[in-house]
Design an enzyme around this catalytic site. Structure first.
Site, PDB file in Angstrom:
ATOM      1  N   ASP A   1       0.873  -1.169   0.000  1.00 54.38           N
ATOM      2  CA  ASP A   1       0.000   0.000   0.000  1.00 54.38           C
ATOM      3  C   ASP A   1       0.912   1.221   0.000  1.00 54.38           C
ATOM      4  O   ASP A   1       2.114   1.122   0.302  1.00 54.38           O
ATOM      5  CB  ASP A   1      -0.923  -0.011   1.218  1.00 54.38           C
ATOM      6  CG  ASP A   1      -2.222   0.761   0.957  1.00 54.38           C
ATOM      7  OD1 ASP A   1      -2.233   1.615   0.055  1.00 54.38           O
ATOM      8  OD2 ASP A   1      -3.204   0.513   1.667  1.00 54.38           O
TER       9      ASP A   1
ATOM     10  N   GLU B   1     -17.199  10.247   4.610  1.00 56.35           N
ATOM     11  CA  GLU B   1     -16.610   8.944   4.918  1.00 56.35           C
ATOM     12  C   GLU B   1     -15.719   8.518   3.767  1.00 56.35           C
ATOM     13  O   GLU B   1     -16.059   8.694   2.602  1.00 56.35           O
ATOM     14  CB  GLU B   1     -17.697   7.893   5.172  1.00 56.35           C
ATOM     15  CG  GLU B   1     -18.650   7.674   4.007  1.00 56.35           C
ATOM     16  CD  GLU B   1     -19.571   6.483   4.216  1.00 56.35           C
ATOM     17  OE1 GLU B   1     -19.376   5.724   5.184  1.00 56.35           O
ATOM     18  OE2 GLU B   1     -20.486   6.294   3.389  1.00 56.35           O
TER      19      GLU B   1
END
Length: 737
Positions: free
Chosen positions: A276, A483
């Protein structure tokens, strides 16, 4: 005795023959063997790597890999996204519903087609970019999608990117997407998928760079790994992304158990692994498990992390090799995996040799693709409540009010990790398109998503503006601007991309109360990437449609459902809990009392729940009375549409193991089919349940066949009274021995 000149001539002739066999005349046009398409990919990759210097090798292990001009290797950026359509590209592309919404379709065929169409548009973007000599980020063919983390807690802001809380549903939808994306050409990948984030990763966002998860072997293998296994072993996904967090003390990208023991050794994964973005930096900057960049980089490579998403830590691999922390041949292993993917994508073959190179920009937003976006948006709509059959509405309505922060918001429906389409249909637009020009449509945003101390809303004034309407549609919920991934958001109920409360924000409930007080029927269209607790609304608002973040055609799909042009059949891929009190600590990764499989309370709306404008009856559930261990079983059932409207039904198969003296799910989904059934028609449905899906997870994480009673339940929902949408489910108990 042979004379020396003759012997010498024969020897020279033999050498010439060997030379000609080894080096065919056609090979002369290739400067290097790796350029020769008649050789195997393995031989070509090995030759290419043998030509590279140490510095060149390390450069190819960064996500932004530079060109090697002397070898004719173009620059390539590994980082691209296609969560629900090609993302972040400068081209106009088709945007499908957000991943959680696609999960709500419970339709493997639809998501497979969407993956295929996405790869097609991705190829067009890539082909056009190569022609222009543009090798920048978000233009390549290696997509870091899908996100198959288990959505264990509705507060996680990135849960919208997943296929929900269930390992089986996640695995099936993920496999369908990957096989659609990667194509079925025997030689070339259409595009390359990547299963992320491996593993045990689902928030909180504000501590993702430093937190450590330590769960039981049972939870690891029962919940967090099955979807990854399905994509790696069954779908042959090209890539895997290792996560930011630590697992049992080691960073995921340098984890003995996850990376070496399971991924490479047990599952025999031969594809590439990317970190990542910035995850290797975290080894020494946040986790503090490594003293410096050099040790972190070496350890990540030794654990099979082939490419770093970043531009700092892996550059130290040059010195790490010189210092003896790892051998250059260990870099070669990573490079073999990386270049194998690039060769399989056809990046080093002639343009006319790769069929996908013929795809042009005319496929961008092609009619079939936009039709698929609308189809999936319709399929994703979940009808949560329809008291007294308020829906569908009449198209002859004379006056309608459309209110709320999501009523005319083109941004919310696109979710996150999204592309940009040429046009987005909002709820307001969709409703207007359904009605005659004579119909009056009143629009008012009403309130923002979340109130604060500086905002004072005159709820009565808003209600007075719309009180003469025949019906009021309130489009609210939340937004992908509240979000999502590691966001700088700090509002009531939201923090850092996550939610601190799952309740619908109070300002919206207050407005809904005022709108209901007008005496006019109110329809609540809820947009969200997660479960929202609506205890008041669930008792007082007669019709509720969960519309998620529905993509470019969201407004059209909502209108189609509201006015009856589409019979809703979406099902919840997550549990909608009644309140925050139902949730364990967000940082607790144990599955105890989490998700429908282990939750002991009463949900507001259950996993698998969804209403229809039709009714369905299940009958003739048949399967063997006894099942042999290690053998699959076929389950048959008949489904009848007992309503007056044609519609789709999502038939769900759950299995419960009873009488075992170890942890086991209350029930677990093991099969589902979405089927169109005409009014009055009966269709036969068959589920094939594999031996693996009949097994249970042991305390040590191993699968085992457990003798005893198994309950098979089939219906349009879960079986108990707290979770059923409508009608009855059928249960049959059998023995395994």
């Amino acid at each position: 005795m042979m004379k020396k000149p003759v012997a010498l001539s024969l020897l020279l002739l033999a050498v010439l023959v060997v030379f000609c066999v080894a080096f065919k005349p056609t090979d002369k046009k290739y400067q290097y063997a790796f350029q020769n398409p008649s050789l195997s990919i393995e031989a070509r990759v090995n030759d290419l790597i043998s030509q590279m210097t140490l510095e060149e090798k390390v450069g190819q292990m960064l996500n932004s890999a530079p060109a090697i001009e002397r070898l004719g290797i173009p620059a390539y950026n590994w980082w691209n996204e296609c969560l629900h359509g090609v993302a972040r590209t400068p081209f106009k592309v088709t945007v499908y519903p957000q991943a959680i919404a696609m999960a709500a379709t419970w339709d493997k065929s639809s998501i497979h087609t969407m993956g295929d169409y996405t790869a097609e548009e991705g190829r067009a973007v890539y082909n056009e970019s190569v022609k222009a000599g543009n090798h920048n980020i978000y233009l390549g063919l290696t997509y870091w999608t899908p996100n198959i983390n288990i959505f264990r807690d509705p507060r996680w802001g990135r849960g919208q990117e997943t296929y929900g809380e269930d390992p089986f549903l996640t695995g099936e939808m993920g496999r369908a997407f990957v096989t659609g994306l990667q194509g079925n050409n025997p030689k070339y990948l259409k595009a390359a998928g990547c299963a992320k984030h491996y593993a045990v990763h689902s928030g909180p966002e504000d501590v993702r760079h430093k937190f450590d998860t330590d769960i039981s072997d049972y939870d690891l293998w029962d919940t967090y790994l099955p979807a990854f296994r399905k994509l790696v072993v069954d779908a042959k996904v090209a890539g895997v992304m290792c996560a930011y967090n630590r697992f049992k003390g080691q960073p995921c990208c340098g984890n003995d158990l996850l990376m070496n023991s399971i991924l490479r050794d047990k599952w025999k994964f031969t594809g590439y692994v990317t970190s990542d973005c910035g995850a290797i930096d975290d080894f020494y900057e946040h986790h503090k498990t490594h003293p410096d960049a050099e040790s972190a980089a070496a350890d990540a490579v030794l654990h099979g992390t082939d490419v770093e998403c970043g531009n700092v830590t892996y550059k130290s691999l040059i010195q790490a090799v010189k210092d003896g922390r790892l051998a250059e041949k260990q870099l070669d292993q990573s490079l073999k995996r990386l270049f194998t993917i690039r060769f399989r994508l056809g990046m080093f073959d002639a343009a006319d040799a790769v069929p996908y190179n013929k795809i042009g920009k005319e496929v961008l937003e092609a009619p079939a693709h936009t039709a698929q976006a609308l189809k999936m948006a319709r399929q994703s709509m979940v009808l949560l409540r329809n008291e007294n059959q308020l829906l569908p509405l009449s198209k002859s309505i004379k006056k309608i009010a459309v209110v709320g922060p999501n009523a005319d918001n083109a941004e919310s429906v696109l979710g996150n990790y999204n592309g940009k389409p040429s046009h987005v249909v909002t709820v307001l637009e969709g409703i207007k398109a359904k009605l005659s020009p004579q119909a009056e449509v009143i629009y008012d945003k009403g309130v923002d998503y979340v109130g604060d101390s500086t905002q004072v809303y005159d709820y009565k004034a808003i209600a007075d503006k719309v009180k003469d309407a025949d019906v009021i549609v309130f489009a609210g919920g939340i937004s992908p601007r509240l979000e999502g991934e590691e966001m700088k958001v700090n509002k009531a109920g939201f923090h850092g991309g996550d939610r601190t409360s799952i309740l619908l924000p109070e300002v919206q409930t207050q407005l809904l109360k005022t709108l209901k007080a007008t005496g006019k029927p109110v329809v609540f269209v809820m947009m969200t990437g997660s479960a929202i607790a609506t205890p008041w609304e669930a008792q007082n608002i007669p019709a509720i449609v969960n519309a998620w973040y529905g993509g470019q055609a969201a407004g059209s799909a909502v209108a189609d459902v509201l006015f009856g042009d589409y019979n809703p059949a979406g099902r919840l891929p997550v549990t909608f809990y009644a309140s925050d009190k139902d949730l364990p600590s967000f940082t607790d990764y144990s599955m105890n009392n989490r998700t429908y499989r282990y939750f002991k309370g009463k949900p507001l709306y259950a996993f698998g729940y969804g209403l229809s404008y039709s009714t369905f009856r299940y009958s003739q559930l048949t399967l063997p009375a006894r099942i042999a261990k290690g053998k699959p079983v076929v389950v048959h059932v008949k489904v009848t549409n007992t309503g007056k409207r044609d519609g789709e039904e999502v038939s769900q198969l759950y299995i419960s193991h009873t009488g075992l003296n170890q942890p086991v799910a209350i029930r677990a989904l093991k099969g589902f089919e979405r089927t169109f059934i005409k009014a009055g028609e009966t269709k036969a449905i068959a589920f094939t349940v594999s031996a693996q899906d009949l097994a249970i997870t042991g305390l040590d994480g191993s699968l085992k066949q457990a003798a005893g009673k198994l309950e098979f339940t089939v219906g349009g929902s879960q079986p108990d009274q707290h979770t059923m949408a409508s009608g009855k489910t059928i249960t049959k108990t059998v023995m395994m021995n």
